[in-house]
Design a protein around this motif. Sequence first.
Motif, short mmCIF file in Angstrom:
data_model
loop_
_atom_site.label_atom_id
_atom_site.label_comp_id
_atom_site.label_asym_id
_atom_site.label_seq_id
_atom_site.Cartn_x
_atom_site.Cartn_y
_atom_site.Cartn_z
N LEU A 48 0.86 4.17 -3.65
CA LEU A 48 0.00 3.19 -3.00
C LEU A 48 0.71 1.87 -2.73
O LEU A 48 0.30 1.11 -1.88
CB LEU A 48 -1.23 2.94 -3.89
N TYR A 49 1.73 1.58 -3.49
CA TYR A 49 2.43 0.30 -3.36
C TYR A 49 3.91 0.48 -3.63
O TYR A 49 4.29 1.12 -4.61
CB TYR A 49 1.83 -0.69 -4.37
N GLN A 50 4.73 -0.06 -2.75
CA GLN A 50 6.17 -0.11 -2.97
C GLN A 50 6.60 -1.56 -2.85
O GLN A 50 6.27 -2.22 -1.87
CB GLN A 50 6.91 0.73 -1.93
N ARG A 51 7.31 -2.01 -3.83
CA ARG A 51 7.75 -3.39 -3.82
C ARG A 51 8.78 -3.59 -2.70
O ARG A 51 9.73 -2.82 -2.58
CB ARG A 51 8.38 -3.72 -5.17
N SER A 52 8.57 -4.60 -1.88
CA SER A 52 9.49 -4.89 -0.78
C SER A 52 9.50 -6.39 -0.54
O SER A 52 8.67 -7.14 -1.06
CB SER A 52 9.08 -4.15 0.49
N ALA A 53 10.43 -6.83 0.29
CA ALA A 53 10.55 -8.25 0.60
C ALA A 53 9.31 -8.76 1.32
O ALA A 53 8.83 -9.87 1.07
CB ALA A 53 11.80 -8.49 1.44
N ASN A 54 8.78 -7.95 2.22
CA ASN A 54 7.59 -8.36 2.96
C ASN A 54 6.39 -8.53 2.03
O ASN A 54 5.61 -9.47 2.18
CB ASN A 54 7.26 -7.35 4.05
N TRP A 55 6.22 -7.64 1.09
CA TRP A 55 5.13 -7.76 0.12
C TRP A 55 5.31 -9.02 -0.73
O TRP A 55 4.35 -9.72 -1.03
CB TRP A 55 5.04 -6.54 -0.78
N GLU A 56 6.52 -9.31 -1.13
CA GLU A 56 6.78 -10.51 -1.93
C GLU A 56 6.39 -11.77 -1.15
O GLU A 56 5.76 -12.67 -1.69
CB GLU A 56 8.25 -10.57 -2.35
N LYS A 57 6.76 -11.84 0.12
CA LYS A 57 6.37 -12.97 0.96
C LYS A 57 4.85 -13.08 1.07
O LYS A 57 4.28 -14.18 1.00
CB LYS A 57 6.97 -12.82 2.36
N TYR A 58 4.21 -11.95 1.24
CA TYR A 58 2.75 -11.93 1.36
C TYR A 58 2.10 -12.47 0.08
O TYR A 58 1.20 -13.30 0.13
CB TYR A 58 2.27 -10.49 1.64
N TYR A 59 2.55 -11.98 -1.08
CA TYR A 59 1.95 -12.42 -2.33
C TYR A 59 2.22 -13.88 -2.63
O TYR A 59 1.39 -14.57 -3.21
CB TYR A 59 2.42 -11.53 -3.48
#
Length: 63
Positions: A48-59
């Motif tokens: 359901l979730y993979q850590r990525s640079a885009n996710w880090e920016k979003y959070y």
Amino acid sequence: MEKRRKFLKNSALALAGVGVLGATSVAFGEEKAENKLVRGKSKKKEVLYQRSANWEKYYIKAE
């Protein structure tokens, strides 16, 4: 005038009866559908979730 009133009265009663019948059939249909749980046979793990640079920016922006 009397015919019109009688017609309206009968049509209103018929529509109310159809509405009640429709509501009960929907309620019983949902009850039956809830009892049937479909489960897959796949052995793959669902991700359901993979850590990525885009996710880090979003959070970071979401905080």
